[in-house]
Design a protein around this motif. Structure first.
Motif, mmCIF file in Angstrom:
data_model
loop_
_atom_site.group_PDB
_atom_site.id
_atom_site.type_symbol
_atom_site.label_atom_id
_atom_site.label_comp_id
_atom_site.label_asym_id
_atom_site.label_seq_id
_atom_site.Cartn_x
_atom_site.Cartn_y
_atom_site.Cartn_z
ATOM 1 N N GLN A 81 -98.027 91.620 24.348
ATOM 2 C CA GLN A 81 -99.099 90.907 23.655
ATOM 3 C C GLN A 81 -100.462 91.467 24.020
ATOM 4 N N TYR A 82 -100.635 91.846 25.268
ATOM 5 C CA TYR A 82 -101.904 92.427 25.709
ATOM 6 C C TYR A 82 -102.236 93.672 24.894
ATOM 7 N N LEU A 83 -101.239 94.532 24.700
ATOM 8 C CA LEU A 83 -101.457 95.766 23.949
ATOM 9 C C LEU A 83 -101.629 95.496 22.458
ATOM 10 N N ILE A 84 -100.914 94.530 21.913
ATOM 11 C CA ILE A 84 -101.119 94.154 20.512
ATOM 12 C C ILE A 84 -102.540 93.654 20.304
ATOM 13 N N ASP A 85 -103.041 92.851 21.241
ATOM 14 C CA ASP A 85 -104.418 92.345 21.137
ATOM 15 C C ASP A 85 -105.421 93.474 20.991
ATOM 16 N N GLU A 86 -105.187 94.573 21.697
ATOM 17 C CA GLU A 86 -106.151 95.668 21.713
ATOM 18 C C GLU A 86 -105.878 96.744 20.676
ATOM 19 N N TYR A 87 -104.608 97.007 20.392
ATOM 20 C CA TYR A 87 -104.281 98.187 19.578
ATOM 21 C C TYR A 87 -103.454 97.906 18.332
ATOM 22 N N GLY A 88 -102.960 96.696 18.174
ATOM 23 C CA GLY A 88 -102.069 96.442 17.053
ATOM 24 C C GLY A 88 -100.733 97.125 17.279
ATOM 25 N N ASP A 89 -100.343 98.034 16.373
ATOM 26 C CA ASP A 89 -99.098 98.786 16.531
ATOM 27 C C ASP A 89 -99.332 99.889 17.561
ATOM 28 N N TYR A 90 -99.213 99.529 18.813
ATOM 29 C CA TYR A 90 -99.609 100.446 19.886
ATOM 30 C C TYR A 90 -98.627 101.596 20.108
ATOM 31 N N MET A 91 -97.418 101.492 19.564
ATOM 32 C CA MET A 91 -96.454 102.577 19.735
ATOM 33 C C MET A 91 -96.689 103.724 18.759
ATOM 34 N N GLU A 92 -97.531 103.529 17.790
ATOM 35 C CA GLU A 92 -97.829 104.596 16.825
ATOM 36 C C GLU A 92 -98.780 105.610 17.452
ATOM 37 N N ILE A 93 -98.419 106.885 17.410
ATOM 38 C CA ILE A 93 -99.253 107.943 17.970
ATOM 39 C C ILE A 93 -100.449 108.181 17.040
ATOM 40 N N PRO A 94 -101.676 108.156 17.557
ATOM 41 C CA PRO A 94 -102.844 108.369 16.689
ATOM 42 C C PRO A 94 -102.930 109.807 16.207
ATOM 43 N N PRO A 95 -103.624 110.036 15.097
ATOM 44 C CA PRO A 95 -103.800 111.416 14.623
ATOM 45 C C PRO A 95 -104.613 112.227 15.624
ATOM 46 N N ALA A 96 -104.541 113.541 15.491
ATOM 47 C CA ALA A 96 -105.166 114.437 16.468
ATOM 48 C C ALA A 96 -106.653 114.171 16.639
ATOM 49 N N ASN A 97 -107.360 113.815 15.551
ATOM 50 C CA ASN A 97 -108.807 113.616 15.654
ATOM 51 C C ASN A 97 -109.177 112.310 16.358
ATOM 52 N N LYS A 98 -108.180 111.494 16.701
ATOM 53 C CA LYS A 98 -108.427 110.244 17.418
ATOM 54 C C LYS A 98 -107.996 110.338 18.880
ATOM 55 N N ARG A 99 -107.526 111.486 19.293
ATOM 56 C CA ARG A 99 -107.073 111.665 20.676
ATOM 57 C C ARG A 99 -108.255 112.124 21.516
ATOM 58 N N GLN A 100 -108.937 111.163 22.080
ATOM 59 C CA GLN A 100 -110.243 111.424 22.693
ATOM 60 C C GLN A 100 -110.125 111.764 24.168
ATOM 61 N N ILE A 101 -110.765 112.859 24.572
ATOM 62 C CA ILE A 101 -110.944 113.203 25.973
ATOM 63 C C ILE A 101 -112.393 112.905 26.337
ATOM 64 N N HIS A 102 -112.599 112.117 27.378
ATOM 65 C CA HIS A 102 -113.946 111.640 27.706
ATOM 66 C C HIS A 102 -114.798 112.697 28.392
ATOM 67 N N SER A 103 -114.187 113.576 29.154
ATOM 68 C CA SER A 103 -114.942 114.539 29.956
ATOM 69 C C SER A 103 -115.070 115.872 29.236
ATOM 70 N N ALA A 104 -116.250 116.468 29.343
ATOM 71 C CA ALA A 104 -116.467 117.795 28.768
ATOM 72 C C ALA A 104 -116.023 118.886 29.718
ATOM 73 N N GLU A 105 -116.018 118.595 31.028
ATOM 74 C CA GLU A 105 -115.655 119.598 32.027
ATOM 75 C C GLU A 105 -115.116 118.913 33.272
ATOM 76 N N ILE A 106 -114.075 119.462 33.851
ATOM 77 C CA ILE A 106 -113.472 118.918 35.066
ATOM 78 C C ILE A 106 -113.347 120.030 36.099
ATOM 79 N N LYS A 107 -113.843 119.764 37.318
ATOM 80 C CA LYS A 107 -113.704 120.720 38.421
ATOM 81 C C LYS A 107 -113.069 120.012 39.612
ATOM 82 N N ILE A 108 -112.018 120.605 40.155
ATOM 83 C CA ILE A 108 -111.355 120.075 41.329
ATOM 84 C C ILE A 108 -111.499 121.083 42.458
#
Length: 261
Positions: A232-259
């Motif tokens: 229910q928690y995931l339905i509240d936020e995403y609806g059909d949460y098992m559906e994989i979003p299209p490529a243009n909705k797959r968001q990466i927040h960071s522009a650069e990562i250094k370890i």
């Protein structure tokens, strides 16, 4: 694209996968400290979605989110300040004067990220992190809650420079600060809008019974706390949460990562 093909985003040895594993280490320290001090928490948002749909991180995801009750938040920050290992630092309003938000982060000192916004550039700590959001019952609708958050938090750090702007920003900040206890009082009578606390720029309401008592879920081979009703928690936020979003909705927040190690 199949689930297997999605792993092309974060193959073993990639910068993103290394970052995810470093965030997992932070999360395990957080879990340890919460358990040692009797503080309930739950993984949430994309982290919870990843646990349910992928068994761990969403392949393209580069953050880790947890929620805690507002009434436990102050105690938690004290415990984290005392008990975090030397390679991790708590980032909150009282430990980083340039951090404007009413939630906290645990930062890794042996990494650095460049985020896709300009605000982070002034932060004291800029390593990989997990987000810690205090949750409370919200008496405002989404529109009013988010508008209030702008005035309560970020407004005092952005906008035009100069004495006039500072006076205006200070006025709104202190006005909203006075209103917060009133809003929290009326929030006691709201049982179906349990969400990110005031000043946090998010609104994802759940029923209290969806969140508590907390349960558990497996994430990357480890067990973390989860909401009482994960589905229910995931339905509240995403609806059909098992559906994989299209490529243009797959968001990466960071522009650069250094370890560094």
């Amino acid at each position: 694209m199949s689930m297997e093909d999605l792993n092309l985003y974060n193959p073993e040895g990639s910068d993103l996968r290394k970052a995810q594993l470093r965030m997992l280490e932070i999360a395990r320290e957080f879990d340890r400290i919460c358990n040692n001090n009797g503080i309930p928490y739950w993984i949430m948002s994309g982290t919870l979605l990843g646990a349910k749909r992928h068994g761990g991180f969403i392949p393209w995801d580069d953050d880790f989110d947890v929620g805690v009750r507002y009434e436990d938040y102050g105690k938690l920050l004290i415990c984290l300040e005392k008990e975090l290992p030397e390679n991790l630092k708590l980032q909150a309003k009282n430990s980083d004067s340039n951090f404007p938000f009413y939630f906290a982060k645990i930062r890794d000192l042996n990494s650095k990220i460049v985020e896709n916004d300009s605000l982070h550039r002034s932060y004291k700590y800029t390593g990989l992190f997990i987000d810690i959001f205090p949750f409370e019952s919200i008496c405002l609708t989404k529109k009013w809650k988010l508008a209030f958050d702008v005035r309560y938090s970020k407004l005092q750090y952005e906008g035009k420079k100069g004495l006039f702007w500072k006076i205006v920003a200070s006025f709104f900040f202190y006005l909203t600060s006075v209103l917060v206890p009133v809003l929290r009082f009326f929030g006691r009578f709201t049982k179906d809008r349990y969400s990110h606390g005031y000043g946090n720029f998010f609104y994802a309401p759940h029923k209290l019974s969806t969140c508590f008592p907390v349960g558990s879920i497996e994430f990357e081979g480890f067990v973390f706390n989860a909401p009482n009703d994960v589905n229910q928690y995931l339905i509240d936020e995403y609806g059909d949460y098992m559906e994989i979003p299209p490529a243009n909705k797959r968001q990466i927040h960071s522009a650069e990562i250094k370890i560094f190690e």
